[in-house]
Scaffold this motif. Sequence first.
Motif, PDB file in Angstrom:
ATOM      1  N   ASP A  32       0.798  -1.227   0.000  1.00 23.79           N
ATOM      2  CA  ASP A  32       0.000   0.000   0.000  1.00 23.79           C
ATOM      3  C   ASP A  32       0.829   1.275   0.000  1.00 23.79           C
ATOM      4  N   THR A  33       1.759   1.407   0.933  1.00 18.68           N
ATOM      5  CA  THR A  33       2.535   2.646   0.972  1.00 18.68           C
ATOM      6  C   THR A  33       3.551   2.729  -0.163  1.00 18.68           C
ATOM      7  N   LEU A  34       4.028   1.572  -0.639  1.00 18.83           N
ATOM      8  CA  LEU A  34       4.933   1.596  -1.791  1.00 18.83           C
ATOM      9  C   LEU A  34       4.177   2.061  -3.026  1.00 18.83           C
ATOM     10  N   ASN A  35       2.961   1.545  -3.215  1.00 17.75           N
ATOM     11  CA  ASN A  35       2.134   2.007  -4.341  1.00 17.75           C
ATOM     12  C   ASN A  35       1.949   3.521  -4.268  1.00 17.75           C
ATOM     13  N   THR A  36       1.638   4.013  -3.077  1.00 14.37           N
ATOM     14  CA  THR A  36       1.440   5.449  -2.906  1.00 14.37           C
ATOM     15  C   THR A  36       2.725   6.210  -3.195  1.00 14.37           C
ATOM     16  N   ALA A  37       3.855   5.676  -2.742  1.00 13.65           N
ATOM     17  CA  ALA A  37       5.141   6.344  -2.981  1.00 13.65           C
ATOM     18  C   ALA A  37       5.428   6.482  -4.473  1.00 13.65           C
ATOM     19  N   VAL A  38       5.200   5.411  -5.220  1.00 17.33           N
ATOM     20  CA  VAL A  38       5.461   5.445  -6.665  1.00 17.33           C
ATOM     21  C   VAL A  38       4.545   6.452  -7.352  1.00 17.33           C
ATOM     22  N   TYR A  39       3.256   6.380  -7.060  1.00 18.72           N
ATOM     23  CA  TYR A  39       2.314   7.310  -7.696  1.00 18.72           C
ATOM     24  C   TYR A  39       2.561   8.747  -7.241  1.00 18.72           C
ATOM     25  N   LEU A  40       2.959   8.944  -6.001  1.00 22.68           N
ATOM     26  CA  LEU A  40       3.268  10.280  -5.510  1.00 22.68           C
ATOM     27  C   LEU A  40       4.471  10.857  -6.254  1.00 22.68           C
ATOM     28  N   ARG A  41       5.500  10.023  -6.438  1.00 22.29           N
ATOM     29  CA  ARG A  41       6.676  10.483  -7.170  1.00 22.29           C
ATOM     30  C   ARG A  41       6.294  10.868  -8.605  1.00 22.29           C
ATOM     31  N   ARG A  42       5.459  10.077  -9.234  1.00 21.51           N
ATOM     32  CA  ARG A  42       5.018  10.389 -10.600  1.00 21.51           C
ATOM     33  C   ARG A  42       4.201  11.667 -10.641  1.00 21.51           C
ATOM     34  N   GLU A  43       3.295  11.835  -9.677  1.00 18.36           N
ATOM     35  CA  GLU A  43       2.407  13.003  -9.666  1.00 18.36           C
ATOM     36  C   GLU A  43       3.164  14.300  -9.370  1.00 18.36           C
ATOM     37  N   LEU A  44       4.207  14.221  -8.556  1.00 20.92           N
ATOM     38  CA  LEU A  44       4.960  15.414  -8.202  1.00 20.92           C
ATOM     39  C   LEU A  44       5.904  15.865  -9.313  1.00 20.92           C
ATOM     40  N   GLY A  45       6.210  14.972 -10.234  1.00 23.89           N
ATOM     41  CA  GLY A  45       7.143  15.336 -11.289  1.00 23.89           C
ATOM     42  C   GLY A  45       8.511  15.634 -10.724  1.00 23.89           C
ATOM     43  N   ALA A  46       9.037  16.809 -11.018  1.00 22.38           N
ATOM     44  CA  ALA A  46      10.389  17.168 -10.578  1.00 22.38           C
ATOM     45  C   ALA A  46      10.410  17.805  -9.195  1.00 22.38           C
ATOM     46  N   ILE A  47       9.257  17.903  -8.571  1.00 20.85           N
ATOM     47  CA  ILE A  47       9.162  18.584  -7.278  1.00 20.85           C
ATOM     48  C   ILE A  47       9.592  17.660  -6.141  1.00 20.85           C
TER      49      ILE A  47
END
Length: 301
Positions: A32-47
């Motif tokens: 669960d948290t790994l999935n969130t981490a991956v999608y969060l990294r993608r959504e934030l882009g370069a931020i």
Amino acid sequence: MNTNPRIALIGECMIELQHRADGSLQQSFGGDTLNTAVYLRRELGAIGSVDYVTALGDDSFSDAMCRQWADEGLGLERVQRLPGRLPGLYCIQTDAGGERKFLYWRNEAAVRECFTTPAAEPILAALPGYDVVYLSGITLAVIGEVGRERLLLALIEARRRGAKVVFDNNYRPRLWASVEAARAAYRPVLAEVDIALLTEDDEQALFGFADSEQVFAAYPEIAEVVLKRGANECLIRCNAEHFAVPALKVERVVDTTAAGDSFSAAYVASRLKGGSPAEAALAGHRLASRVIQVPGALIPR
């Protein structure tokens, strides 16, 4: 907004086996948290930066996990590698409507020692230096009682230094000795949460709340409470204001795995980028609607 937020997500990644209609199995990784981490990294882009905090073994599957995480842009500095240990494993079986059933093998998973080893000391000491610390109810279950006690102290210190603690309730009864044990673990953590991402069904199963009003009433001290309700509209209370944001309908649901995890990732990313709670919820629905149309936890970039 902090233009370069440092984010730590704490939890477990497992070997994922996706059971296909022809009887074959497709292997990947998820949690669960790994999935969130991956999608969060993608959504934030370069931020900003997104670090994953966990414990793995010294086996080839753990090696492959780390390679995949690095490829996704996740920071690995807080990943412990424990000699002779292995990650957990789970199998996903889905029915014709896309609903999922999980089979787990995780009792000896390395993550159970995540905060009990000597190597955990600098990791716990580093957590208060992050701008956002994210964890879930599954995190609480798998790290054990000693791990929970030590993590709670780090969360308290993180908030004292100005960090935001984000919590996804993700209650899984099979991970707990009893519902009373789960409640006893959740309550002190919920007292240190700034953004609560709660699934309504889990709140009902864990605390017996009858409806959304009871859920919101239970957490007057949490500044931002988001109530995820599957295909129904999500409900938000933020600083005494209330919002209802309809979910996006899709024609065909293939697999609901990581629907809530991806919603949470897009919600947090939007808030970090300055979006309002309503805008963040819409972003969450948008990403989740894409995820449930593809098999497995992590959809292709």
